[in-house]
Design an enzyme around this catalytic site. Structure first.
Site, short mmCIF file in Angstrom:
data_model
loop_
_atom_site.label_atom_id
_atom_site.label_comp_id
_atom_site.label_asym_id
_atom_site.label_seq_id
_atom_site.Cartn_x
_atom_site.Cartn_y
_atom_site.Cartn_z
N SER A 247 71.72 2.36 13.43
CA SER A 247 73.05 2.18 12.85
C SER A 247 74.00 3.24 13.39
O SER A 247 73.72 3.86 14.42
CB SER A 247 72.97 2.23 11.32
OG SER A 247 74.15 1.73 10.74
N ASN A 248 75.11 3.46 12.74
CA ASN A 248 76.10 4.47 13.15
C ASN A 248 76.83 4.96 11.91
O ASN A 248 76.70 4.37 10.85
CB ASN A 248 77.06 3.85 14.20
CG ASN A 248 77.85 2.71 13.61
OD1 ASN A 248 78.67 2.89 12.73
ND2 ASN A 248 77.56 1.49 14.07
N PRO A 249 77.61 6.05 12.04
CA PRO A 249 78.17 6.67 10.83
C PRO A 249 79.47 6.06 10.31
O PRO A 249 80.16 6.68 9.48
CB PRO A 249 78.40 8.13 11.25
CG PRO A 249 78.48 8.11 12.72
CD PRO A 249 77.86 6.86 13.24
N ALA B 44 82.16 -1.36 13.11
CA ALA B 44 81.45 -0.67 14.19
C ALA B 44 80.11 -1.39 14.33
O ALA B 44 79.09 -0.97 13.78
CB ALA B 44 81.26 0.80 13.85
#
Ligand code: CTP
Length: 226
Positions: A26-28, A96
């Site tokens: 995943s990403n922040p 995102a």
């Protein structure tokens, strides 16, 4: 709510791509920009569907929220929401989205055993914005659809933003340099430039994500009046 108010479909937050039942890529992304767009559109009297990845934000008042986990799920639910729209619809892709997912998700937790390394094979995820754009080009939607994308880049975003605007067939793109102070993930402010399909651009000063969201909604509705 005005009878001829536009509908908004907004993607927000990150996606999660699981490799086993307890691990994911995943990403922040916090979803803050997308939630602000949803809030601003609802305040303008528009009907809003917010397709949100896993984030911990409250749902803005008057917004229909659809929670999703993976990119494929986000694509399915976003396309459903756009397909259901009639009249004017604005699709704003702030999510995102993970560009890759593990080629397979193990049914049981992966065990490290005695191995010293491991290789994870990744496959491409769908580009949600591009797939909505292609469907629009094929006349798949009833609504008159406007497409708004984001380009979060490190360094001067103009070249990449113009490429994405063209390649994804957008009406406009909101570009920003996420490495600049006060911009990017997990901060309440942003500084952006709008690149329009007709080649014009609008440079905005640093402002809160909510104020930027209001400008995006106004611009999308203004474009819609043409
Ligand atoms: N986007 C999307 N689905 C994807 C990837 C991106 O809908 N799988 C949307 C984003 O929400 C954003 C725009 O496309 O509005 C641009 O996303 P970005 O991550 O900046 O670009 P990419 O298309 O992933 O291109 P690159 O990897 O070259 O930066």
């Amino acid at each position: 709510m005005g009878g001829n108010a536009a509908e908004f479909v907004v993607t927000a937050g990150p996606t999660r791509e699981y490799l086993d039942p307890v691990r994911f890529l995943s990403n922040p992304s916090t979803g803050r920009m997308g939630f602000a767009v949803a809030q601003a559109a609802a305040k303008r009297g528009c009907r809003v569907t917010l397709v949100a990845g896993p984030v911990s934000l409250p749902t803005p008042a008057g917004v229909k929220r659809v929670d999703v986990t993976s990119a494929r799920e986000m694509e399915k639910r976003a396309v459903e929401a756009v397909s259901a729209a009639k009249g004017k619809c604005v699709f704003v892709a702030t999510a995102a989205v993970a560009d890759w997912r593990p080629a397979r998700c193990a049914a049981a937790k992966l065990k490290k055993g005695a191995s010293r390394s491991m290789t994870l094979r990744l496959v491409r995820n769908p580009d949600i914005l591009r797939s909505v754009s292609r469907k629009r080009a094929r006349g798949a939607f009833r609504a008159r659809l406007r497409l708004v994308g984001f380009a979060a880049e490190t360094g001067d975003p103009s070249k990449e933003a113009m490429r994405k605007l063209r390649e994804k067939g957008l009406d406009f793109i909101v570009a920003n340099d996420v490495s600049a102070p006060g911009c990017g993930f997990a901060v309440p402010t942003n500084r952006a430039v709008f690149f329009m399909r007709d080649g014009s651009r609008v440079e905005l000063p640093m402002m809160s994500k909510l104020e930027l969201a209001r400008r995006i909604v106004s611009k999308a509705l203004e474009e819609d009046r043409r």
